[in-house]
Design a protein around this motif. Structure first.
Motif, PDB file in Angstrom:
ATOM      1  N   GLU A 104       0.829  -1.213   0.000  1.00 26.88           N
ATOM      2  CA  GLU A 104       0.000   0.000   0.000  1.00 26.88           C
ATOM      3  C   GLU A 104       0.866   1.266   0.000  1.00 26.88           C
ATOM      4  O   GLU A 104       0.411   2.343   0.363  1.00 26.88           O
ATOM      5  N   GLU A 105       2.119   1.149  -0.418  1.00 26.49           N
ATOM      6  CA  GLU A 105       3.052   2.272  -0.374  1.00 26.49           C
ATOM      7  C   GLU A 105       3.344   2.776  -1.794  1.00 26.49           C
ATOM      8  O   GLU A 105       3.618   1.996  -2.701  1.00 26.49           O
ATOM      9  N   PHE A 106       3.293   4.108  -1.972  1.00 22.80           N
ATOM     10  CA  PHE A 106       3.543   4.745  -3.258  1.00 22.80           C
ATOM     11  C   PHE A 106       4.641   5.794  -3.106  1.00 22.80           C
ATOM     12  O   PHE A 106       4.778   6.400  -2.032  1.00 22.80           O
ATOM     13  N   ILE A 107       5.382   6.018  -4.175  1.00 26.48           N
ATOM     14  CA  ILE A 107       6.429   7.043  -4.171  1.00 26.48           C
ATOM     15  C   ILE A 107       6.218   7.957  -5.371  1.00 26.48           C
ATOM     16  O   ILE A 107       6.041   7.486  -6.496  1.00 26.48           O
ATOM     17  N   ALA A 108       6.260   9.263  -5.110  1.00 21.62           N
ATOM     18  CA  ALA A 108       6.173  10.265  -6.176  1.00 21.62           C
ATOM     19  C   ALA A 108       7.498  11.008  -6.255  1.00 21.62           C
ATOM     20  O   ALA A 108       8.064  11.410  -5.224  1.00 21.62           O
ATOM     21  N   ILE A 109       7.996  11.175  -7.477  1.00 21.36           N
ATOM     22  CA  ILE A 109       9.255  11.877  -7.733  1.00 21.36           C
ATOM     23  C   ILE A 109       8.911  13.194  -8.415  1.00 21.36           C
ATOM     24  O   ILE A 109       8.265  13.207  -9.466  1.00 21.36           O
ATOM     25  N   LEU A 110       9.365  14.306  -7.813  1.00 19.56           N
ATOM     26  CA  LEU A 110       8.997  15.634  -8.302  1.00 19.56           C
ATOM     27  C   LEU A 110      10.237  16.412  -8.734  1.00 19.56           C
ATOM     28  O   LEU A 110      10.822  17.163  -7.944  1.00 19.56           O
ATOM     29  N   PRO A 111      10.715  16.241  -9.962  1.00 21.58           N
ATOM     30  CA  PRO A 111      11.887  16.992 -10.426  1.00 21.58           C
ATOM     31  C   PRO A 111      11.601  18.493 -10.452  1.00 21.58           C
ATOM     32  O   PRO A 111      10.504  18.926 -10.814  1.00 21.58           O
ATOM     33  N   GLY A 112      12.579  19.290 -10.037  1.00 17.83           N
ATOM     34  CA  GLY A 112      12.429  20.740 -10.053  1.00 17.83           C
ATOM     35  C   GLY A 112      11.658  21.302  -8.880  1.00 17.83           C
ATOM     36  O   GLY A 112      11.407  22.512  -8.837  1.00 17.83           O
ATOM     37  N   SER A 113      11.248  20.475  -7.921  1.00 16.26           N
ATOM     38  CA  SER A 113      10.438  20.942  -6.782  1.00 16.26           C
ATOM     39  C   SER A 113      11.296  21.094  -5.536  1.00 16.26           C
ATOM     40  O   SER A 113      12.065  20.183  -5.186  1.00 16.26           O
ATOM     41  N   ASP A 114      11.147  22.227  -4.854  1.00 16.55           N
ATOM     42  CA  ASP A 114      11.798  22.378  -3.559  1.00 16.55           C
ATOM     43  C   ASP A 114      10.870  21.814  -2.475  1.00 16.55           C
ATOM     44  O   ASP A 114       9.809  21.277  -2.784  1.00 16.55           O
ATOM     45  N   ILE A 115      11.251  21.932  -1.244  1.00 21.56           N
ATOM     46  CA  ILE A 115      10.495  21.295  -0.169  1.00 21.56           C
ATOM     47  C   ILE A 115       9.106  21.912  -0.013  1.00 21.56           C
ATOM     48  O   ILE A 115       8.127  21.216   0.309  1.00 21.56           O
ATOM     49  N   GLU A 116       8.977  23.226  -0.264  1.00 24.92           N
ATOM     50  CA  GLU A 116       7.665  23.867  -0.142  1.00 24.92           C
ATOM     51  C   GLU A 116       6.711  23.352  -1.224  1.00 24.92           C
ATOM     52  O   GLU A 116       5.540  23.057  -0.951  1.00 24.92           O
ATOM     53  N   ASP A 117       7.210  23.245  -2.474  1.00 22.87           N
ATOM     54  CA  ASP A 117       6.378  22.705  -3.558  1.00 22.87           C
ATOM     55  C   ASP A 117       5.967  21.268  -3.254  1.00 22.87           C
ATOM     56  O   ASP A 117       4.816  20.875  -3.442  1.00 22.87           O
ATOM     57  N   GLY A 118       6.951  20.480  -2.782  1.00 23.23           N
ATOM     58  CA  GLY A 118       6.663  19.087  -2.472  1.00 23.23           C
ATOM     59  C   GLY A 118       5.635  18.955  -1.371  1.00 23.23           C
ATOM     60  O   GLY A 118       4.724  18.112  -1.437  1.00 23.23           O
ATOM     61  N   ALA A 119       5.734  19.789  -0.335  1.00 24.70           N
ATOM     62  CA  ALA A 119       4.788  19.737   0.781  1.00 24.70           C
ATOM     63  C   ALA A 119       3.386  20.135   0.320  1.00 24.70           C
ATOM     64  O   ALA A 119       2.389  19.544   0.752  1.00 24.70           O
ATOM     65  N   ASP A 120       3.317  21.107  -0.575  1.00 24.51           N
ATOM     66  CA  ASP A 120       2.019  21.532  -1.075  1.00 24.51           C
ATOM     67  C   ASP A 120       1.342  20.409  -1.871  1.00 24.51           C
ATOM     68  O   ASP A 120       0.150  20.138  -1.694  1.00 24.51           O
ATOM     69  N   SER A 165      -0.518   8.526   5.376  1.00 22.62           N
ATOM     70  CA  SER A 165       0.593   9.215   6.033  1.00 22.62           C
ATOM     71  C   SER A 165       1.671   9.450   4.970  1.00 22.62           C
ATOM     72  O   SER A 165       1.964   8.560   4.159  1.00 22.62           O
ATOM     73  N   ILE A 166       2.272  10.651   5.010  1.00 21.43           N
ATOM     74  CA  ILE A 166       3.178  11.033   3.925  1.00 21.43           C
ATOM     75  C   ILE A 166       4.450  11.638   4.498  1.00 21.43           C
ATOM     76  O   ILE A 166       4.408  12.501   5.390  1.00 21.43           O
ATOM     77  N   GLY A 167       5.597  11.160   3.960  1.00 15.68           N
ATOM     78  CA  GLY A 167       6.899  11.733   4.311  1.00 15.68           C
ATOM     79  C   GLY A 167       7.560  12.307   3.072  1.00 15.68           C
ATOM     80  O   GLY A 167       7.425  11.774   1.975  1.00 15.68           O
ATOM     81  N   ILE A 168       8.290  13.413   3.257  1.00 17.82           N
ATOM     82  CA  ILE A 168       8.913  14.112   2.126  1.00 17.82           C
ATOM     83  C   ILE A 168      10.377  14.377   2.435  1.00 17.82           C
ATOM     84  O   ILE A 168      10.742  14.687   3.577  1.00 17.82           O
ATOM     85  N   ALA A 169      11.220  14.294   1.384  1.00 24.93           N
ATOM     86  CA  ALA A 169      12.619  14.715   1.475  1.00 24.93           C
ATOM     87  C   ALA A 169      12.964  15.445   0.188  1.00 24.93           C
ATOM     88  O   ALA A 169      12.405  15.156  -0.868  1.00 24.93           O
ATOM     89  N   CYS A 170      13.895  16.407   0.293  1.00 28.04           N
ATOM     90  CA  CYS A 170      14.294  17.205  -0.868  1.00 28.04           C
ATOM     91  C   CYS A 170      15.811  17.242  -0.969  1.00 28.04           C
ATOM     92  O   CYS A 170      16.503  17.388   0.050  1.00 28.04           O
ATOM     93  N   THR A 171      16.318  17.114  -2.164  1.00 32.06           N
ATOM     94  CA  THR A 171      17.779  17.104  -2.363  1.00 32.06           C
ATOM     95  C   THR A 171      18.395  18.433  -1.962  1.00 32.06           C
ATOM     96  O   THR A 171      19.501  18.473  -1.415  1.00 32.06           O
ATOM     97  N   ALA A 172      17.700  19.536  -2.200  1.00 32.32           N
ATOM     98  CA  ALA A 172      18.275  20.854  -1.930  1.00 32.32           C
ATOM     99  C   ALA A 172      18.360  21.139  -0.435  1.00 32.32           C
ATOM    100  O   ALA A 172      19.410  21.533   0.080  1.00 32.32           O
ATOM    101  N   ASP A 173      17.255  20.928   0.284  1.00 30.14           N
ATOM    102  CA  ASP A 173      17.222  21.260   1.711  1.00 30.14           C
ATOM    103  C   ASP A 173      18.040  20.300   2.548  1.00 30.14           C
ATOM    104  O   ASP A 173      18.627  20.681   3.566  1.00 30.14           O
ATOM    105  N   ASP A 174      18.051  19.050   2.153  1.00 32.20           N
ATOM    106  CA  ASP A 174      18.710  18.029   2.976  1.00 32.20           C
ATOM    107  C   ASP A 174      20.081  17.635   2.449  1.00 32.20           C
ATOM    108  O   ASP A 174      20.704  16.697   2.958  1.00 32.20           O
ATOM    109  N   ARG A 175      20.541  18.332   1.380  1.00 35.33           N
ATOM    110  CA  ARG A 175      21.876  18.103   0.813  1.00 35.33           C
ATOM    111  C   ARG A 175      22.110  16.623   0.476  1.00 35.33           C
ATOM    112  O   ARG A 175      23.130  16.049   0.819  1.00 35.33           O
ATOM    113  N   LEU A 176      21.132  16.042  -0.179  1.00 36.49           N
ATOM    114  CA  LEU A 176      21.217  14.635  -0.571  1.00 36.49           C
ATOM    115  C   LEU A 176      21.303  14.558  -2.086  1.00 36.49           C
ATOM    116  O   LEU A 176      20.605  15.270  -2.804  1.00 36.49           O
ATOM    117  N   SER A 177      22.147  13.663  -2.604  1.00 34.52           N
ATOM    118  CA  SER A 177      22.334  13.588  -4.054  1.00 34.52           C
ATOM    119  C   SER A 177      22.155  12.180  -4.617  1.00 34.52           C
ATOM    120  O   SER A 177      22.255  11.988  -5.815  1.00 34.52           O
TER     121      SER A 177
END
Length: 459
Positions: free
Chosen positions: A370-386, A412-424
């Protein structure tokens, strides 16, 4: 035996000339008598023998002269023909056709009579053989080039480029039918190529899949090197495989296409039909292999591959990427209470809701259960949260009717962003989003967590 039907021309010519000389020698004494020579002298054995010998000698000399003039030229012609035949035999197995080039094997004959005609006919035949081989070579090279391609887009681009090169067209497009819709996987030099799909000429051509010429729609122009212009000649060529219409090739040119081009292109497109059919089958297999059979979303294997691709792209472009993990709340309880059929319907509905909330260019996969993942290229954490909040809200509002029961589900939803969390890379990005997902669950479910280890952005 008739001289005209003899299989040995020069032998017949020799017999004919000698016989004519002897006949002339035999008749000459009678002519001499008519001219006033005494019959005693003209009909004497010595005189008759002399005229017969002279006729025989003249006939022989005539044959020798004719043979000396004609025979060498015929031998030169037959020698060239043997040379070409030998070269063709060798080239059939070696692939080296340089010895069959007209520049090498052409016969130079100055005669303006039948021998000259024979030489001209030989040279024309040689040119025709060379041209036929060049056509065969072009078609073979075209087919060999395309046969190594299975990616539909790359194949279409490469095929169109080669067809434009061989036809000397100024622009063109390939139109294909995919899943019941006409699409343009490749176009070159055309402004507004999509307008071709609405062309009445193309609509009419679907009924009779044959080569035809037509006018482009007014909004379509050819983008040449120096100017935009309306083409004077447009070819529409059907792409078929085993009689089934796969699509069309459209070629546009500023000047009319030559007859040679209009004869060559259908032969080349026969090979294109086979290559495109293989590419379409490969594309279908790839699509089926990439999709989750229940929800129609990307499956985990292909979705993770897309994540790696998108991460590589955003690193090159120096843009952010957000990753959203969505987990349906209490899904096991729903399955146990209403059965797996109800659970499947809920999953299908959830997949549809998530897909509808995403933007064009976003990627969504069913990660498992029952788990899904969405990939949002070009989105910062605010866009992703919205976007995540819109997903959460839409899921909570959706309903599924099963056997008289109206079911709803939260997430329930968790979000991470490459820019804010310095992940590559994928692993730490997934790990952070997953930890925030569990923070959302432990914090009461039906919420989005996009930072820290438990702060809710929505409740």
């Amino acid at each position: 035996m008739s001289f005209y039907r003899s299989k040995h021309v020069f032998r017949a010519l020799a017999w004919g000339m000698v016989s004519l000389g002897v006949l002339t020698g035999a008749i000459f004494p009678l002519v001499a008598v008519e001219l006033g020579v005494s019959a005693e002298l003209a009909l004497s054995p010595t005189f008759v023998g002399t005229t017969l010998a002279a006729g025989l000698i003249v006939g022989g000399l005539n044959f020798a002269l004719a043979s000396r003039i004609v025979r060498p030229r015929l031998r030169r012609l037959t020698g060239k023909m043997r040379q070409v035949r030998s070269a063709m035999d060798q080239a059939t197995y070696t692939g080296d056709w340089s010895e069959c080039d007209p520049a090498v094997c052409q016969l130079k004959e100055q005669a303006e009579d039948e021998l000259g005609d024979v030489a001209d006919s030989y040279n024309a035949l040689l040119q025709a053989l060379h041209a036929a081989h060049r056509v065969e070579e072009r078609i073979q090279n075209f087919n060999n080039t395309l046969s190594s391609q299975l990616d539909l887009h790359d194949l279409s681009e490469q095929a169109l480029s080669l067809l434009i090169e061989h036809s000397e067209a100024d622009g063109g497009a390939i139109i294909l039918e995919k899943q019941g819709e006409w699409t343009i996987p490749a176009s070159t030099g055309l402004i507004e190529p999509e307008a071709i799909l609405k062309s009445p000429a193309l609509q009419a051509a679907h009924e009779q899949a044959e080569v035809r010429r037509f006018d482009l729609p007014e909004e379509v122009r050819v983008d040449a090197v120096l100017s935009h212009f309306t083409p004077s000649d447009v070819l529409l060529l059907p792409i078929k495989h085993h009689g089934l219409l796969l699509g069309w090739v459209v070629l546009a040119a500023a000047s009319p296409f030559s007859d040679k081009t209009t004869r060559l292109l259908p032969l080349m497109i026969q090979g294109l039909g086979l290559a495109l059919n293989n590419a379409l089958l490969h594309d279908d297999l790839q699509r089926v292999a990439a999709l989750d059979p229940l929800t129609g979303l990307y499956n985990r294997r292909f979705g993770m591959k897309r994540l790696e691709e998108e991460l590589a792209r955003i690193q090159r472009n120096q843009t952010p990427l957000s990753l959203i993990i969505v987990d349906l709340d209490h899904f096991k309880r729903l399955n146990d209470t209403y059965g797996h059929l109800a659970g499947d319907k809920v999953l299908v509905r959830a997949a549809s809701v998530i897909r509808d909330m995403l933007r064009k260019g976003d990627v969504v996969m069913r990660y498992g259960g029952e788990e899904f993942i969405a990939i949002l290229p070009g989105s910062d954490i605010e866009d992703g949260a919205d976007i995540a909040e819109r997903i959460r809200f839409a899921l909570a509002q959706s309903r599924v009717e099963v056997a008289g029961h109206t079911l709803s589900v939260t997430a329930s939803i968790g979000i991470a962003c490459t820019a804010d969390d310095r992940l590559s890379s994928a692993e730490p990005l997934m790990k952070l989003a997953d930890s925030r997902l569990y923070a959302a669950k432990s914090g009461g479910r039906d919420r989005v967590i996009a930072e820290g280890a438990g702060e809710a952005l929505a409740s």
